[in-house]
Design a protein around this motif. Structure first.
Motif, short mmCIF file in Angstrom:
data_model
loop_
_atom_site.label_atom_id
_atom_site.label_comp_id
_atom_site.label_asym_id
_atom_site.label_seq_id
_atom_site.Cartn_x
_atom_site.Cartn_y
_atom_site.Cartn_z
N GLY A 30 28.14 46.51 16.15
CA GLY A 30 28.18 47.58 17.38
C GLY A 30 27.38 48.62 17.16
O GLY A 30 27.74 49.54 17.97
N GLY A 31 26.35 48.73 16.52
CA GLY A 31 25.48 49.94 16.34
C GLY A 31 24.39 50.18 17.45
O GLY A 31 24.08 51.28 17.85
N GLY A 32 24.24 48.93 18.17
CA GLY A 32 23.47 48.79 19.39
C GLY A 32 21.96 48.20 19.30
O GLY A 32 21.26 48.41 20.06
N LYS A 33 22.26 47.03 18.29
CA LYS A 33 20.79 46.19 18.36
C LYS A 33 20.82 45.59 19.36
O LYS A 33 19.41 45.45 20.19
N SER A 34 21.75 44.73 19.90
CA SER A 34 21.71 43.84 21.04
C SER A 34 21.25 44.56 22.31
O SER A 34 20.45 44.12 23.27
N ASN A 35 22.01 45.75 22.44
CA ASN A 35 21.72 46.65 23.66
C ASN A 35 19.90 46.90 23.60
O ASN A 35 19.56 46.82 24.73
N LYS A 58 24.73 34.49 17.46
CA LYS A 58 26.05 34.79 17.57
C LYS A 58 26.79 33.81 18.27
O LYS A 58 28.20 33.93 18.20
N GLU A 130 20.65 38.40 15.05
CA GLU A 130 21.61 37.80 14.18
C GLU A 130 20.75 36.84 13.27
O GLU A 130 21.36 35.76 12.83
N GLN A 178 22.82 42.31 11.57
CA GLN A 178 23.81 43.53 10.99
C GLN A 178 23.94 43.55 9.49
O GLN A 178 24.55 44.24 8.84
N THR A 250 18.69 55.37 21.60
CA THR A 250 18.22 54.55 22.46
C THR A 250 19.12 54.76 23.52
O THR A 250 20.25 54.91 23.34
N1 ATP Z 1 22.10 53.12 23.13
C1 ATP Z 1 23.42 53.18 23.53
N2 ATP Z 1 24.15 54.12 23.83
C2 ATP Z 1 25.54 54.33 24.10
N3 ATP Z 1 26.37 53.12 23.88
C3 ATP Z 1 25.61 52.02 23.40
C4 ATP Z 1 24.33 51.97 23.11
N4 ATP Z 1 24.01 50.71 22.49
C5 ATP Z 1 25.23 50.13 22.55
N5 ATP Z 1 26.08 50.70 23.02
C6 ATP Z 1 27.38 50.26 23.05
O1 ATP Z 1 28.00 49.83 21.64
C7 ATP Z 1 28.37 48.40 21.99
C8 ATP Z 1 27.82 47.68 21.00
O2 ATP Z 1 26.44 47.49 21.12
P1 ATP Z 1 25.60 46.12 20.87
O3 ATP Z 1 26.26 44.78 21.29
O4 ATP Z 1 24.21 46.38 21.34
O5 ATP Z 1 25.73 46.43 19.07
P2 ATP Z 1 25.12 45.38 17.95
O6 ATP Z 1 24.38 46.20 17.22
O7 ATP Z 1 24.26 44.34 18.51
O8 ATP Z 1 26.22 44.76 17.35
P3 ATP Z 1 26.61 43.33 16.43
O9 ATP Z 1 26.17 43.43 15.27
O10 ATP Z 1 28.30 43.11 16.79
O11 ATP Z 1 25.99 42.34 17.41
C9 ATP Z 1 27.87 48.19 23.60
O12 ATP Z 1 28.78 47.17 24.27
C10 ATP Z 1 28.10 49.36 24.23
O13 ATP Z 1 29.27 49.73 24.60
#
Ligand code: ATP
Ligand code: MG
Length: 298
Positions: A30-35, A58, A130, A178, A250
């Motif tokens: 949930g850190g924000g990678k996929s975003n 995933k 992933e 992750q 980001t």
């Molecule tokens: N840049 C950002 N600013 C604010 N909130 C964000 C941001 N990026 C992601 N989020 C929030 O965090 C959630 C998880 O982000 P994301 O799916 O990108 O994480 P991830 O690192 O890919 O997680 P995972 O390891 O579970 O795949 C998103 O659904 C969103 O709500």
């Protein structure tokens, strides 16, 4: 250049793409990678000189996961199945070889960046989200486990080839994970990626696996400091052109916006292998009539 966000002074932070090989994107759940990576597809989506391939560990099919929204702008995708991912990696490595073979003839140079990406020879992003799914070692002696272990080793080899050889032909590889350990991002891959950024980590060992040993010299920038909801979307990355690291926030991209951009730009999606074939197969060149239609020699 890939704009990833802003630093703590509000200045824009970019990842250089020109003459570069790839970027490791790491960080906890949930850190924000996929975003960040769907935002990448949305940012470059309107350019016909950029194409995307996505492997998402995933989900069973990338059509169902975080990339479902941007899929219309993706020319090839695969889910968590090791064989499927392997097939797509092979396809990309074949593109790498074919481009390397044809570059001089088609571009007049062996390095695409000397002329820049074009609609016919686009920059290809190979996103592997992933990535630990595809690389981690399967331990066991039964037949299926041995087969999976062989596939994982092959996936590491193919990804290594993409990162090592992709730069000059215009393939930029982005493994994201992750699990920042040696078997999630083999150092053979990490060390040849030109950029690395990491959202929060739980341990400095994980930060080192993602960002390299140098992060130990910059404890303030260690992404273990990025734990907590206020840091979702904040990453630490190696600074370009100077020693040390920068912290970058980001921007969040609404999935609905990502979907809208992908839909509007879907007509720009093209398979770079077909584009290359069009450039190099004489029968398909516009300036030469196909052989069958050629006037009979007098
Ligand atoms: N840049 C950002 N600013 C604010 N909130 C964000 C941001 N990026 C992601 N989020 C929030 O965090 C959630 C998880 O982000 P994301 O799916 O990108 O994480 P991830 O690192 O890919 O997680 P995972 O390891 O579970 O795949 C998103 O659904 C969103 O709500
Ligand atoms: Mg993710």
């Amino acid at each position: 250049m890939w704009p990833v966000g802003r630093d703590e002074y509000g200045a824009p932070v970019h990842v250089e793409l020109k003459n570069k090989s790839g970027a490791v994107v790491a960080g906890g759940v949930g850190g924000g990678k996929s975003n960040l990576l769907t935002a990448l597809v949305s940012y470059f989506g309107p350019s016909p000189a950029v194409q995307f391939a996505v492997i998402d560990g995933k989900v069973s099919d990338a059509a169902h996961g975080d990339y479902a929204d941007v899929l219309p702008r993706v020319f090839a995708h695969a889910g968590h199945d090791l064989r499927e991912a392997n097939a797509l990696l092979r396809r990309l490595v074949k593109l790498l070889h074919d481009r390397a073979t044809m570059a001089r003839q088609v571009l007049g140079t062996s390095n695409m960046w000397n002329v820049g990406p074009s609609e016919q020879w686009p920059l290809v992003f190979a996103v592997i989200d992933e990535s630990h799914t595809f690389f981690h070692d399967h331990k066991g002696s039964d037949k299926e486990t041995r087969a999976l272990a062989a596939l994982a080793a092959e996936n590491i080899r193919l990804t290594g080839l993409l990162v090592k050889g992709g730069r000059s032909v215009g393939i930029y590889t982005v493994p994201a994970t992750q699990k920042a350990t040696g078997d999630a991002i083999p150092t053979s891959i990490r060390d040849v990626c030109s950029a690395a950024l990491s959202f929060y980590q739980r341990t400095t060992e994980a930060s080192v696996a993602a960002l390299g040993d140098d992060i130990r010299n910059w404890p303030d920038m260690d992404p273990i400091n990025l734990q907590g909801s206020q840091y979702v979307g904040v990453a630490s990355m190696a600074a370009e052109g100077r020693p040390g690291f920068v912290r970058v926030r980001t921007p969040y991209l609404e999935p609905a916006h990502a979907a809208a951009v992908a839909k509007l730009t879907a007509h720009l999606t093209q398979d770079p292998t077909e584009l290359l074939a069009n450039l190099t197969s004489p029968s398909l060149r516009k300036d030469e009539p196909p052989e069958d239609d050629a006037p009979a020699a007098a």
